[in-house]
Design an enzyme around this catalytic site. Structure first.
Site, PDB file in Angstrom:
ATOM      1  N   TYR A   1      -5.484  12.079   2.563  1.00  0.00           N
ATOM      2  CA  TYR A   1      -5.749  10.927   2.825  1.00  0.00           C
ATOM      3  C   TYR A   1      -6.416   9.128   1.834  1.00  0.00           C
ATOM      4  O   TYR A   1      -6.249   8.394   1.160  1.00  0.00           O
ATOM      5  CB  TYR A   1      -7.187  10.507   4.075  1.00  0.00           C
ATOM      6  CG  TYR A   1      -5.940  10.786   5.052  1.00  0.00           C
ATOM      7  CD1 TYR A   1      -4.216  11.246   5.030  1.00  0.00           C
ATOM      8  CD2 TYR A   1      -6.581  11.416   6.288  1.00  0.00           C
ATOM      9  CE1 TYR A   1      -4.062  11.159   6.704  1.00  0.00           C
ATOM     10  CE2 TYR A   1      -5.364  11.977   7.470  1.00  0.00           C
ATOM     11  CZ  TYR A   1      -4.970  12.258   7.319  1.00  0.00           C
ATOM     12  OH  TYR A   1      -3.533  12.720   8.618  1.00  0.00           O
TER      13      TYR A   1
ATOM     14  N   ASN B   1       0.642  -1.046   0.101  1.00  0.00           N
ATOM     15  CA  ASN B   1       0.026   0.436   0.143  1.00  0.00           C
ATOM     16  C   ASN B   1       1.012   1.213   0.113  1.00  0.00           C
ATOM     17  O   ASN B   1       1.747   0.983   0.772  1.00  0.00           O
ATOM     18  CB  ASN B   1      -0.847  -0.161   1.126  1.00  0.00           C
ATOM     19  CG  ASN B   1      -0.321  -0.406   2.856  1.00  0.00           C
ATOM     20  OD1 ASN B   1       0.169  -0.502   2.695  1.00  0.00           O
ATOM     21  ND2 ASN B   1      -1.127   0.652   3.704  1.00  0.00           N
TER      22      ASN B   1
ATOM     23  N   CYS C   1     -10.919  -3.443  -4.234  1.00  0.00           N
ATOM     24  CA  CYS C   1      -9.846  -4.579  -4.225  1.00  0.00           C
ATOM     25  C   CYS C   1     -10.601  -6.044  -4.677  1.00  0.00           C
ATOM     26  O   CYS C   1     -10.235  -6.349  -5.799  1.00  0.00           O
ATOM     27  CB  CYS C   1      -9.016  -5.002  -3.743  1.00  0.00           C
ATOM     28  SG  CYS C   1      -7.861  -3.083  -3.568  1.00  0.00           S
TER      29      CYS C   1
ATOM     30  N   GLU D   1      -3.223  -4.758  -2.884  1.00  0.00           N
ATOM     31  CA  GLU D   1      -3.469  -5.733  -4.386  1.00  0.00           C
ATOM     32  C   GLU D   1      -3.438  -4.754  -5.619  1.00  0.00           C
ATOM     33  O   GLU D   1      -3.151  -5.314  -6.444  1.00  0.00           O
ATOM     34  CB  GLU D   1      -4.928  -6.365  -3.527  1.00  0.00           C
ATOM     35  CG  GLU D   1      -4.838  -7.084  -2.743  1.00  0.00           C
ATOM     36  CD  GLU D   1      -5.564  -6.271  -1.200  1.00  0.00           C
ATOM     37  OE1 GLU D   1      -4.651  -5.408  -1.655  1.00  0.00           O
ATOM     38  OE2 GLU D   1      -6.027  -6.916  -0.259  1.00  0.00           O
TER      39      GLU D   1
ATOM     40  N   CYS E   1      -4.311   0.656  -2.946  1.00  0.00           N
ATOM     41  CA  CYS E   1      -3.850  -0.582  -1.532  1.00  0.00           C
ATOM     42  C   CYS E   1      -2.668  -1.621  -1.903  1.00  0.00           C
ATOM     43  O   CYS E   1      -2.795  -1.470  -3.386  1.00  0.00           O
ATOM     44  CB  CYS E   1      -5.076  -1.447  -1.602  1.00  0.00           C
ATOM     45  SG  CYS E   1      -7.011  -0.928  -0.458  1.00  0.00           S
TER      46      CYS E   1
ATOM     47  N   GLU F   1       0.508   5.859   0.993  1.00  0.00           N
ATOM     48  CA  GLU F   1      -0.519   6.382   1.231  1.00  0.00           C
ATOM     49  C   GLU F   1      -0.010   7.671   1.132  1.00  0.00           C
ATOM     50  O   GLU F   1       1.086   7.941   0.298  1.00  0.00           O
ATOM     51  CB  GLU F   1      -0.340   6.663   2.596  1.00  0.00           C
ATOM     52  CG  GLU F   1      -1.361   4.886   3.282  1.00  0.00           C
ATOM     53  CD  GLU F   1      -1.192   4.564   4.830  1.00  0.00           C
ATOM     54  OE1 GLU F   1      -1.445   6.278   5.193  1.00  0.00           O
ATOM     55  OE2 GLU F   1      -2.749   3.448   4.741  1.00  0.00           O
ATOM     56  N   ASN F   2      -0.743   8.717   1.122  1.00  0.00           N
ATOM     57  CA  ASN F   2      -0.409   9.901   0.880  1.00  0.00           C
ATOM     58  C   ASN F   2      -1.355  11.090   2.152  1.00  0.00           C
ATOM     59  O   ASN F   2      -2.067  10.435   2.908  1.00  0.00           O
ATOM     60  CB  ASN F   2      -1.636  10.147  -0.542  1.00  0.00           C
ATOM     61  CG  ASN F   2      -1.052  11.849  -1.071  1.00  0.00           C
ATOM     62  OD1 ASN F   2      -1.357  12.419  -0.835  1.00  0.00           O
ATOM     63  ND2 ASN F   2      -0.298  11.326  -2.184  1.00  0.00           N
ATOM     64  N   ALA F   3      -0.583  12.209   1.854  1.00  0.00           N
ATOM     65  CA  ALA F   3      -0.740  12.843   2.897  1.00  0.00           C
ATOM     66  C   ALA F   3      -2.282  13.282   2.706  1.00  0.00           C
ATOM     67  O   ALA F   3      -2.930  13.755   3.909  1.00  0.00           O
ATOM     68  CB  ALA F   3      -0.233  14.566   3.132  1.00  0.00           C
TER      69      ALA F   3
ATOM     70  N   CYS G   1     -10.313  -5.188  -0.169  1.00  0.00           N
ATOM     71  CA  CYS G   1     -11.101  -3.912   0.205  1.00  0.00           C
ATOM     72  C   CYS G   1     -12.661  -4.142  -0.843  1.00  0.00           C
ATOM     73  O   CYS G   1     -12.038  -4.801  -1.915  1.00  0.00           O
ATOM     74  CB  CYS G   1     -11.067  -2.877   0.515  1.00  0.00           C
ATOM     75  SG  CYS G   1     -10.310  -1.953  -1.302  1.00  0.00           S
TER      76      CYS G   1
HETATM   77  N1  THU Z   1      -5.486  -1.643   2.478  1.00  0.00           N
HETATM   78  C1  THU Z   1      -4.511  -2.613   1.463  1.00  0.00           C
HETATM   79  O1  THU Z   1      -3.377  -2.357   0.818  1.00  0.00           O
HETATM   80  N2  THU Z   1      -5.249  -3.999   1.539  1.00  0.00           N
HETATM   81  C2  THU Z   1      -6.713  -4.571   2.228  1.00  0.00           C
HETATM   82  O2  THU Z   1      -6.444  -5.612   1.594  1.00  0.00           O
HETATM   83  C3  THU Z   1      -6.572  -3.517   3.160  1.00  0.00           C
HETATM   84  C4  THU Z   1      -6.466  -2.429   3.137  1.00  0.00           C
HETATM   85  C5  THU Z   1      -5.159  -0.668   2.693  1.00  0.00           C
HETATM   86  C6  THU Z   1      -5.266   0.290   2.159  1.00  0.00           C
HETATM   87  C7  THU Z   1      -4.393   1.672   3.967  1.00  0.00           C
HETATM   88  O3  THU Z   1      -3.534   2.103   3.184  1.00  0.00           O
HETATM   89  C8  THU Z   1      -4.022   0.978   4.950  1.00  0.00           C
HETATM   90  O4  THU Z   1      -4.593  -0.884   4.674  1.00  0.00           O
HETATM   91  C9  THU Z   1      -5.102   1.007   5.642  1.00  0.00           C
HETATM   92  O5  THU Z   1      -6.653   0.627   5.855  1.00  0.00           O
END
Ligand code: THU
Length: 129
Positions: A47, A41, A88, A54, A52, A43-45, A85
């Site tokens: 949000y 995953n 994904c 996947e 993800c 992320e970014n400032a 999620c």
């Molecule tokens: N996240 C994933 O990368 N994959 C998943 O299957 C569930 C959630 C990430 C998204 C976010 O960066 C962090 O988990 C918290 O939600």
């Protein structure tokens, strides 16, 4: 057989960029060609702009010219049972059939296996030409 996917997901998790949630995720996909594609995953400032593990793994697969996946492994952080999620599930379903096994792992190894069809029943899928 699935041990290699688990190890790839674990290694990918170590590269996660997750300053917002502090929840690192690694994913590994086996393409129909037998190759493993991993992702973390990012992320970014701002949000919602993150994505993800996947999704990262799917991008690697597509950029390598593979468009079919046959096995998936996901590992989150700590004791959380980290299933893909909703978004994904749809992204994985685009490239895999309902019987594709999705392994959910924790640090010690794979703890459960759920098919893509179980994760996303009655999924929307366009016929591929
Ligand atoms: N996240 C994933 O990368 N994959 C998943 O299957 C569930 C959630 C990430 C998204 C976010 O960066 C962090 O988990 C918290 O939600």
């Amino acid at each position: 057989m699935s041990q290699d996917l688990f190890e790839a997901a674990l290694a990918a998790r170590a590269k996660a960029y997750a300053p917002a949630s502090n929840f690192s995720v690694g994913a590994a996909i086996r393409g129909q060609n037998g190759k493993i594609y991993a992702g973390c995953n990012v992320e970014n400032a701002s949000y919602p702009e993150g994505w993800c593990a996947e999704t990262s793994a799917i991008s690697h697969m597509i950029m390598d010219g593979e468009q079919s996946l046959v096995e998936v492994c996901v590992i989150g952080t700590g004791d959380i049972f980290c299933t893909p999620c909703g978004g994904c599930r749809q992204r994985l379903t685009e490239f895999g059939s309902a019987d594709v096994p999705v392994h959910i792992a924790k640090d010690g190894g794979i703890v459960d296996t759920i098919s893509l069809g179980e994760l996303l029943p009655a999924s929307f899928k366009l016929e591929k030409p």
